[in-house]
Design an enzyme around this catalytic site. Sequence first.
Site, mmCIF file in Angstrom:
data_model
loop_
_atom_site.group_PDB
_atom_site.id
_atom_site.type_symbol
_atom_site.label_atom_id
_atom_site.label_comp_id
_atom_site.label_asym_id
_atom_site.label_seq_id
_atom_site.Cartn_x
_atom_site.Cartn_y
_atom_site.Cartn_z
ATOM 1 N N LYS A 116 0.823 -1.207 0.000
ATOM 2 C CA LYS A 116 0.000 0.000 0.000
ATOM 3 C C LYS A 116 0.861 1.263 0.000
ATOM 4 O O LYS A 116 0.458 2.283 -0.548
ATOM 5 C CB LYS A 116 -0.943 -0.021 1.201
ATOM 6 N N GLU A 183 -2.094 6.487 8.094
ATOM 7 C CA GLU A 183 -2.768 7.432 7.213
ATOM 8 C C GLU A 183 -3.940 8.058 7.969
ATOM 9 O O GLU A 183 -4.386 7.529 8.995
ATOM 10 C CB GLU A 183 -3.280 6.732 5.947
ATOM 11 N N HIS A 218 -12.633 -3.592 10.353
ATOM 12 C CA HIS A 218 -12.100 -3.222 9.042
ATOM 13 C C HIS A 218 -12.148 -4.383 8.058
ATOM 14 O O HIS A 218 -11.478 -4.347 7.022
ATOM 15 C CB HIS A 218 -10.675 -2.680 9.160
ATOM 16 N N ARG A 275 -5.395 -9.133 -6.852
ATOM 17 C CA ARG A 275 -5.915 -10.493 -6.709
ATOM 18 C C ARG A 275 -7.421 -10.451 -6.874
ATOM 19 O O ARG A 275 -8.021 -9.388 -7.013
ATOM 20 C CB ARG A 275 -5.571 -11.048 -5.329
#
Length: 629
Positions: A116, A183, A218, A275
């Site tokens: 990421k 983040e 999440h 994926r």
Amino acid sequence: MISTLLVANRGEIACRIFRTCRELGIRTVAVHSDPDETALHARVADRSVRLPGAAPAETYLRGDLIVKAALAAGADAVHPGYGFLSENAGFARAVLDAGLLWIGPPPGAIETMASKTRAKALMGLAPLTDVTEADLPVLVKAAAGGGGRGMRIVRRARDLAPALEAARAEAASAFGDGEVFVEPYVEHGRHVEVQVLADTHGTVWALGTRDCSLQRRHQKVIEEAPAPRLCDATARELRDLAVRAARAVSYVGAGTVEFLLAPDGTAHFLEMNTRLQVEHPVTEAVFGLDLVAEQIRVAEGAALADEPPPARGHAIEARLYAEDPARDWTPQTGTLHRLAVPEGVRLDTGYTDGDEIGVHYDPLIAKLVAHAPTRAEAVRKLAGALERAAVHGPVTNRDLLLRSLRHEEFTHARMDTGFYDRHLTALAHASADPLAPLAAALADAHGRSRFGGWRNVPAQPQRKRYETAGEEHEVEYRHTRAGLEADGVRVVHADAGTVVLEADGVRRRFEVARYGARVYVNGTALTALPRFPDPAPQRAPGSLLAPMPGTVVKVAPGLVTGSGVEAGEPVVWLEAMKMQHAITAPVSGTLTALEVRPGQQVEVGALLAVVEGPREDTPERQDATEGAP
């Protein structure tokens, strides 16, 4: 052309890929750990190869062993599924270097996008480095993998360091990569993603949008396509950004570009998953595609059409997990006695009746997918299927899914990623069917009483106690000349498997199944309680018991018998089903017993520690490095 394909994965996704392979005439090879020796994916494959061990790090994360398995079984291609090594560039290269065909994007694309941090850099974004109070709340995320593992919300500066440590450990365990980053955390955002499919001839399809906002920890729970309440301009922007990301890395195969939509409509790029996604069936339903078949054809060199097929209708997927939402989503284990859903919905699963749900892997049991001309019809169809489904075994989130689909925020498409933060208590603790305990008692009573002759004396009432959803229910019935009777309810029919009751002029039919003390009445799970209380001594107040089987991965640094602890402070960390769970102190006081050590395996209900409180003048905790695991 591929003749034999190995799936480097397990469970539901392996079974789903094998299904497409059978339709295409491709032989299948499974790999399995020791706990998975008799798992469904190992049973349905044409061939299977053992990966010695139990933990993912020594089995499904061992790319070298999987490549050897493919060669030994005569496979000429490898499909990674999702999770484990599916976004591992090193594994993709090892497959290609062995002369096998890789059903996935080029290793270079995986390397760039599977991290990421590198993906954000490609999109001109950068993670936070020096986090201040002004930056809070923030989100700690694993650079590799997905599924919510290695992810933590941090709202207080003092919680950042332990969140980073826990995320690193969890990410390393799940993906073999402990890199994490920070983040900004967007409150009340919507999780929207775009499915892409690209070939080796330069064509990239953007297959609409999906909304995956209903999440716990999440990790997605309910997904749908297309994303509702999305204006044409925003949907077009997301599709264009997804295609741009795919072209930037010369992408090939199926992938997903994920975004977080802020309440003001601003789109924040999250990541690209290189994926197949767990939620890919909703896109398949809307576009009439088999994405696994398309992955295989692309890998064989086939070209996509210039444009994808048109989208039709709406699809919704619900993930059925072996977990207890009312107890902090605690994973559950045990025998899945029965799993059956009504016709008309798609069921993707890695289990059949009688299979064991163990502690080593993700608690996903199955995915149910409904497709209909409109969103409202798809919601109703999926909710109806969940209501009628038979799920007999460990505690699941089935009732939570059903209530979520019927919640006003969801039916009006006003949900966001904070849905369960707001509504979990109500959704997870709703009352059970009031007639279910009576139906269970009557089914159990069927055939138990045999009258040798009628006596003109009233029959004594029979009483039974049941527990469901944390509540205890006592029911009463009588044996009479006319059969079984219950006050206020007419017993129309009762046998060991079926009970028909009439209340206020309305008849209802109950299907009853019993496995030891566990009883299932339609969609209600009950536990038959003993007639007399258990005389065995109870645990001392303040006892910390293992909520699930698992491995002790850590004890709080410096914590020893006699240390003072605060209520809510983590004492022990358990790892189960690829997730870490902090076991916290129930009260502020003194640690009077510590019964476990790192690396120890524990069963559900095992005593981990005892905290007695409050107590004054408790010894100070030792230095964090002293006695730390």
